[in-house]
Design an enzyme around this catalytic site. Sequence first.
Site, short mmCIF file in Angstrom:
data_model
loop_
_atom_site.label_atom_id
_atom_site.label_comp_id
_atom_site.label_asym_id
_atom_site.label_seq_id
_atom_site.Cartn_x
_atom_site.Cartn_y
_atom_site.Cartn_z
N LEU A 1 -51.27 -77.55 -35.00
CA LEU A 1 -51.75 -77.44 -36.08
C LEU A 1 -50.54 -77.62 -37.09
O LEU A 1 -49.39 -77.26 -36.83
CB LEU A 1 -52.30 -75.94 -36.34
CG LEU A 1 -53.33 -75.51 -35.56
CD1 LEU A 1 -53.72 -74.07 -35.97
CD2 LEU A 1 -54.49 -76.49 -35.31
N HIS A 2 -50.90 -78.27 -38.27
CA HIS A 2 -50.10 -78.78 -39.55
C HIS A 2 -50.61 -78.28 -40.72
O HIS A 2 -51.90 -77.70 -40.50
CB HIS A 2 -49.74 -80.17 -39.37
CG HIS A 2 -50.84 -81.11 -39.40
ND1 HIS A 2 -51.77 -81.22 -40.37
CD2 HIS A 2 -50.98 -82.04 -38.45
CE1 HIS A 2 -52.66 -82.22 -39.93
NE2 HIS A 2 -52.42 -82.63 -38.92
N GLY B 1 -52.37 -79.81 -42.63
CA GLY B 1 -53.95 -80.26 -43.01
C GLY B 1 -54.99 -79.41 -42.23
O GLY B 1 -55.72 -79.22 -42.86
N HIS B 2 -54.55 -78.65 -41.14
CA HIS B 2 -55.36 -78.10 -40.57
C HIS B 2 -55.52 -76.72 -41.11
O HIS B 2 -56.68 -76.18 -41.25
CB HIS B 2 -55.00 -77.71 -38.96
CG HIS B 2 -54.99 -78.85 -38.13
ND1 HIS B 2 -53.87 -79.42 -37.54
CD2 HIS B 2 -55.74 -79.38 -37.37
CE1 HIS B 2 -54.10 -80.23 -36.66
NE2 HIS B 2 -55.47 -80.38 -36.57
N LEU C 1 -51.07 -86.52 -43.19
CA LEU C 1 -50.31 -85.34 -42.11
C LEU C 1 -51.20 -85.74 -40.85
O LEU C 1 -52.37 -86.05 -40.78
CB LEU C 1 -50.57 -84.06 -42.54
CG LEU C 1 -49.79 -83.56 -43.66
CD1 LEU C 1 -49.74 -81.93 -43.69
CD2 LEU C 1 -48.28 -84.00 -43.51
#
Length: 250
Positions: A14-15, A17-18, A164
Amino acid sequence: MSESIAFVPTMGALHAGHLELIRRARELSSTVVVSIFVNPLQFENPDDLAKYPRDLAGDTAKALEAGATRVWAPTYEVIYPSDITKISAGELGSIYEGRERVGHFDGVLTVIKRLFELVSPTYAIFGEKDFQQLFIIKKWVAENEIPVEIISVPTVRSADGLALSSRNIRLSATDRDAALVISRALKSGSKSKMLEILATEPRFKLDYAEVIDSETFEPASPVTVHARGIVAGWINELRLIDNMTMENQA
């Protein structure tokens, strides 16, 4: 009346954006389910599957902080308890990303169908970063009258414009600088200008650069109202994709 569920399906890593998807889900419902399942059906190359980053503890913490009320990491046996019947993404699944990643979108639809069966969400939230995937899922849901509302969220970018992606962690500093050519090209406003800009970066190997009608996924025409540029290619063997709306597609 049962409580609504907002669902964010992910493959982990996860980044920001998530996390934006999760925050949007929380705006829609007080019950937010985030799934983490690295779907092998989406990988044509076993090496890519093996290299996909996994950090369940870290991802769980991030998801909960962003607003998830449940983080669910099902096993392969839960998702695919018996012989797999793949769903075909049709012709749309064999162009652009589907041309290079054979069977990828069949794998996407197959796992999404199973996840929807298990979660029974009211809403499912997806990012525009994977625009072809978003389009195919929306089309499949509409054609099969699946009782789930698909919510799209704009791509989250770094300050310098790079979209991202979980893959970005595999970019060296030099490769990351080279990757910025993609967003610069997409901001140019036309296919010819996109190609000119992409050609200026020797580290970038182009797969495709096209301007499409975002409502049909057909190539845009001079009268297309909702035009979107889509780009894919490789930097040092790492595949990167991006897309952006375009006001002028001439």
